[in-house]
Design a protein around this motif. Structure first.
Motif, PDB file in Angstrom:
ATOM      1  N   CYS A  50      37.859  25.422  26.776  1.00 52.35           N
ATOM      2  CA  CYS A  50      37.619  26.535  25.838  1.00 52.35           C
ATOM      3  C   CYS A  50      37.139  27.780  26.587  1.00 52.35           C
ATOM      4  O   CYS A  50      37.573  28.904  26.301  1.00 52.35           O
ATOM      5  N   LEU A  51      36.245  27.575  27.534  1.00 54.72           N
ATOM      6  CA  LEU A  51      35.766  28.703  28.336  1.00 54.72           C
ATOM      7  C   LEU A  51      36.885  29.272  29.199  1.00 54.72           C
ATOM      8  O   LEU A  51      36.976  30.495  29.395  1.00 54.72           O
ATOM      9  N   TYR A  52      37.738  28.397  29.720  1.00 53.90           N
ATOM     10  CA  TYR A  52      38.875  28.861  30.517  1.00 53.90           C
ATOM     11  C   TYR A  52      39.826  29.683  29.651  1.00 53.90           C
ATOM     12  O   TYR A  52      40.390  30.682  30.108  1.00 53.90           O
ATOM     13  N   PHE A  53      39.978  29.280  28.388  1.00 53.67           N
ATOM     14  CA  PHE A  53      40.787  30.053  27.438  1.00 53.67           C
ATOM     15  C   PHE A  53      40.219  31.462  27.280  1.00 53.67           C
ATOM     16  O   PHE A  53      40.969  32.454  27.249  1.00 53.67           O
ATOM     17  N   VAL A  54      38.886  31.566  27.179  1.00 55.46           N
ATOM     18  CA  VAL A  54      38.240  32.875  27.061  1.00 55.46           C
ATOM     19  C   VAL A  54      38.524  33.720  28.298  1.00 55.46           C
ATOM     20  O   VAL A  54      38.854  34.912  28.198  1.00 55.46           O
ATOM     21  N   VAL A  55      38.404  33.120  29.479  1.00 52.35           N
ATOM     22  CA  VAL A  55      38.633  33.856  30.722  1.00 52.35           C
ATOM     23  C   VAL A  55      40.071  34.359  30.791  1.00 52.35           C
ATOM     24  O   VAL A  55      40.324  35.543  31.081  1.00 52.35           O
ATOM     25  N   VAL A  56      41.032  33.505  30.503  1.00 50.22           N
ATOM     26  CA  VAL A  56      42.439  33.895  30.616  1.00 50.22           C
ATOM     27  C   VAL A  56      42.773  35.004  29.616  1.00 50.22           C
ATOM     28  O   VAL A  56      43.418  36.004  29.974  1.00 50.22           O
ATOM     29  N   THR A  57      42.326  34.870  28.381  1.00 49.01           N
ATOM     30  CA  THR A  57      42.661  35.886  27.373  1.00 49.01           C
ATOM     31  C   THR A  57      41.975  37.219  27.642  1.00 49.01           C
ATOM     32  O   THR A  57      42.580  38.282  27.479  1.00 49.01           O
ATOM     33  N   THR A  58      40.702  37.175  28.061  1.00 54.29           N
ATOM     34  CA  THR A  58      39.982  38.437  28.282  1.00 54.29           C
ATOM     35  C   THR A  58      40.381  39.120  29.581  1.00 54.29           C
ATOM     36  O   THR A  58      40.127  40.323  29.734  1.00 54.29           O
ATOM     37  N   ARG A  59      41.000  38.393  30.493  1.00 53.30           N
ATOM     38  CA  ARG A  59      41.418  39.011  31.756  1.00 53.30           C
ATOM     39  C   ARG A  59      42.862  39.494  31.692  1.00 53.30           C
ATOM     40  O   ARG A  59      43.175  40.595  32.169  1.00 53.30           O
ATOM     41  N   PHE A  60      43.747  38.725  31.112  1.00 49.05           N
ATOM     42  CA  PHE A  60      45.163  39.103  31.095  1.00 49.05           C
ATOM     43  C   PHE A  60      45.513  40.052  29.948  1.00 49.05           C
ATOM     44  O   PHE A  60      46.483  40.802  30.047  1.00 49.05           O
ATOM     45  N   LEU A  61      44.748  40.012  28.850  1.00 52.49           N
ATOM     46  CA  LEU A  61      45.055  40.881  27.710  1.00 52.49           C
ATOM     47  C   LEU A  61      44.269  42.185  27.812  1.00 52.49           C
ATOM     48  O   LEU A  61      43.355  42.458  27.025  1.00 52.49           O
ATOM     49  N   GLN A  62      44.610  42.980  28.814  1.00 52.03           N
ATOM     50  CA  GLN A  62      44.000  44.294  29.011  1.00 52.03           C
ATOM     51  C   GLN A  62      45.095  45.315  29.312  1.00 52.03           C
ATOM     52  O   GLN A  62      46.151  44.972  29.830  1.00 52.03           O
ATOM     53  N   PHE A  63      44.816  46.562  28.976  1.00 54.52           N
ATOM     54  CA  PHE A  63      45.772  47.632  29.289  1.00 54.52           C
ATOM     55  C   PHE A  63      45.830  47.832  30.811  1.00 54.52           C
ATOM     56  O   PHE A  63      44.781  47.891  31.464  1.00 54.52           O
ATOM     57  N   PRO A  64      47.026  47.931  31.381  1.00 53.43           N
ATOM     58  CA  PRO A  64      47.143  48.130  32.834  1.00 53.43           C
ATOM     59  C   PRO A  64      46.898  49.580  33.233  1.00 53.43           C
ATOM     60  O   PRO A  64      47.731  50.230  33.860  1.00 53.43           O
ATOM     61  N   ILE A  65      45.729  50.076  32.868  1.00 51.73           N
ATOM     62  CA  ILE A  65      45.341  51.458  33.190  1.00 51.73           C
ATOM     63  C   ILE A  65      44.026  51.385  33.945  1.00 51.73           C
ATOM     64  O   ILE A  65      42.989  51.014  33.377  1.00 51.73           O
TER      65      ILE A  65
END
Length: 634
Positions: A96-111
């Motif tokens: 579950c924590l790994y899910f949080v890490v993956v979503t909060t790191r990859f789902l960001q604007f590439p700016i």
């Protein structure tokens, strides 16, 4: 009916399968995210990026399960000591924590931050195999993280991509996932209770700083990964890996020299002269890389060290300088605001003794700095009972002394060295809470302390969203992107293009013009015009100003600026107003600006028949107005 029993391997497989299904579900939320951004009146550029972000997330998230499965397989010997119920609970929380890490790191604007685009431009030029410089023929060392740029270059070459601005956040997100896994492995080694490792991972997963640094485009995630790997190799007494990780940290950040020296001394004291064979090749690599740098640039000192000491002039609060920023961020990331109220007495005492500015007292800066110092002191106390953390505490102490002595301007990646302190302290404190023994009211005491611990772990997640975050710099960066698109149409054949912030502008501009960095980070010529005369300094709440003489003497064909950098200098200079014409303006309120201005030198208009500024600007025969008047007219 007989109950179905599953092996631990089957439990792990089913949980990872559920994790993949959760990733697929999140990847289908692009329409909802777009609708939410439309409701918030987001910029069209952001709306355009959303479908691509979610499609890339699906691929990256499924790929991120590969290191996870390898880690679970590598730890199978420890897993055998757990019963099935314990393993299920621990594995479920970890995933579950790994899910949080993956979503909060990859789902960001590439700016990214504007400075990150300097690095991207260097890598882009390296990919052309024509030059190692930002501007071809100008040997200016405009970057500090040699390893980060080399990795981006190799990965861009391997993936056949030239869009470094898109590649960098993906690489940083992948590094952040590896940090999460390595941090769990480290905590299992140094803490007696397996639950402490989960607490450390939770603190890292919910950290807003760590999530934002992924899209900011700098080397924070790489520094974190190498720090954890260095500590892990030290605890495992893998001296060869320890030497390489310390060496790579120095190649990632210049102040990593402190880490390199302290760890080399530590290894020498622990193993004696036989350790030298492990350090030979890493030190040889440093000599080769810095030899190439010196041969090409005639220096090993980054030009930014000169530029930043010249271009910034105003300090408005302690966090404008690195020591203040590091300590305030460390305090907040570690404690939130939970220990802040009693510390505000410090601000009242300072105000009584030294009459501090009211806004500094209101923002409790001294209390926030003290809170960070307490966090570092807590790490020192923890290292007394956990010897493997001592080298980290000593390194951070010397690092802080270095930043206090040099007192550089604030940049978020300076804190990367300290960013693992909060997870480690949360795990350390969690050990006391989990093993608390009080004869009476034990359950109540554990509940109260557990509530405090949960707040410390998740205080960032409670008050703010962690996906598709929009920093305060985003409107400014998007406006510079619009300016570069405009210049790509009308200024392809210009000879020189000048700006105080050349990051986004220089990266997306595809014309042949040489970029003049008026801040002096990427260009040498503007530095001779600093310091800016007091009469030309801006009156806005911004750190620096453009020296008018830099523009008047260097005579760039195109000049792009926010008015907050020159409202009291160039915009009131008659020579500038007579030599340059305003051709484009975009509203932008960053740092109290009216907007972003594009000026063209008057004789460049006549030399370049392909330039097509607005018709009313060309046909106007009225006397030159002030820049603010022309902007208001537009």
């Amino acid at each position: 009916m007989n109950a179905i029993t599953l092996s631990k391997r089957q439990i792990a497989f089913l949980l990872v399968l559920l994790l993949i299904l959760a990733f697929v579900y999140v990847s289908l939320q692009a329409p909802w995210a777009t609708a939410s951004l439309i409701t918030d009146h987001a910029d069209q550029e952001l709306l355009r990026l959303v479908p691509r972000i979610f499609s890339q997330f699906l691929i990256a998230s499924i790929g991120s399960t590969a290191p996870l499965l390898l880690y679970l397989y590598a730890g199978r010997s420890q897993i055998r000591t757990l019963n099935s119920r314990q393993f299920f609970l621990e594995c479920a929380i970890f995933l579950c924590l790994y899910f949080v890490v993956v979503t909060t790191r990859f789902l960001q604007f590439p700016i990214a931050q504007d400075d990150a685009y300097h690095d991207y431009k260097y890598v882009q030029n390296w990919l052309s195999f024509k030059t190692l410089d930002y501007n071809q023929g100008e040997h200016v060392l405009g970057y500090t993280s040699h390893l980060h740029l080399i990795l981006l270059f190799v990965l861009a070459l391997a993936s056949s991509t030239h869009d470094i601005a898109l590649l960098s956040p993906i690489v940083n997100a992948a590094f952040s996932c590896l940090v999460f896994i390595a941090l769990h492995a480290l905590c299992l080694r140094i803490f007696p209770d397996r639950r402490q490792a989960l607490l450390a991972c939770a603190a890292f997963a919910f950290s807003k700083y760590d999530a934002m640094e992924v899209s900011d485009g700098k080397e924070t995630a790489l520094v974190q990964l190498l720090i954890v790997f260095s500590l892990l190799s030290q605890t495992a007494q893998r001296w060869g890996w320890h030497a390489w990780s310390a060496t790579l940290l120095f190649l990632t950040r210049p102040e990593g020299l402190i880490w390199l020296v302290l760890n080399a001394v530590h290894d020498l004291r622990a193993q004696g002269s036989r350790i030298l064979k492990f350090w030979l090749f890493p030190l040889l690599l440093i000599g080769i890389i810095y030899g190439i740098i010196f041969f090409h640039y005639s220096t090993v000192i980054p030009h930014g060290a000169l530029g930043r000491s010249a271009m910034f002039q105003s300090v408005f609060e302690p966090a404008n300088r690195a020591p203040g920023y590091i300590l305030t961020t460390l305090g907040y990331e570690t404690f939130g605001d939970i220990v802040l109220p009693p510390l505000t007495l410090v601000d009242a005492i300072f105000d009584k003794c030294f009459k501090i500015a009211d806004y500094l007292v209101a923002q409790t800066w001294f209390a926030r700095i003290l809170q960070g110092a307490l966090a570092l002191l807590a790490l020192g106390l923890a290292s007394r009972s956990i010897p493997d953390l001592r080298i980290y505490f000593y390194s951070l102490s010397f690092m802080l002394i270095f930043f206090v002595a040099t007192n550089p301007w604030t940049f978020t990646w300076y804190y990367s060295w300290f960013s693992l302190v909060p997870p480690l302290l949360v795990a350390f404190a969690g050990g006391y809470v989990l093993n608390l023994r009080i004869p009476r009211y034990q359950a109540l005491a554990k509940l109260a302390l557990g509530g405090v611990l949960i707040y410390i772990v998740a205080h960032d997640a409670i008050w703010s969203k962690h996906v598709l975050m929009q920093s305060n710099d985003l409107p400014r960066l998007l406006t510079y992107k619009k300016a570069s698109d405009y210049l790509n149409i009308y200024c392809q054949d210009a000879n020189t293009l000048a700006s105080y912030e050349p990051g986004v502008l220089g990266y997306y501009y595809t014309g042949r013009a040489k970029m003049i960095d008026l801040g002096g980070l990427l260009s040498d010529e503007p530095l001779r015009f600093y310091p800016v005369p007091a009469c030309d300094m801006t009156r806005r709440l911004v750190w620096g100003s453009i020296p008018p003489e830099a523009v008047l003497k260097l005579k760039p064909d195109c000049f792009v600026t926010l008015d907050c950098f020159c409202d009291n200098g160039l915009f009131k200079n008659d020579a500038f107003l007579s030599q340059y014409r305003l051709v484009r303006f975009w509203p932008c309120s960053t740092w109290g600006s009216n907007g972003l201005y594009v000026f063209i030198k008057m004789d460049s208009l006549t030399r370049n028949p392909n330039f097509k500024p607005f018709q009313e600007e060309l046909s106007s025969s009225a006397p030159q107005k002030s820049s603010q008047d022309r902007a208001s007219h537009k």
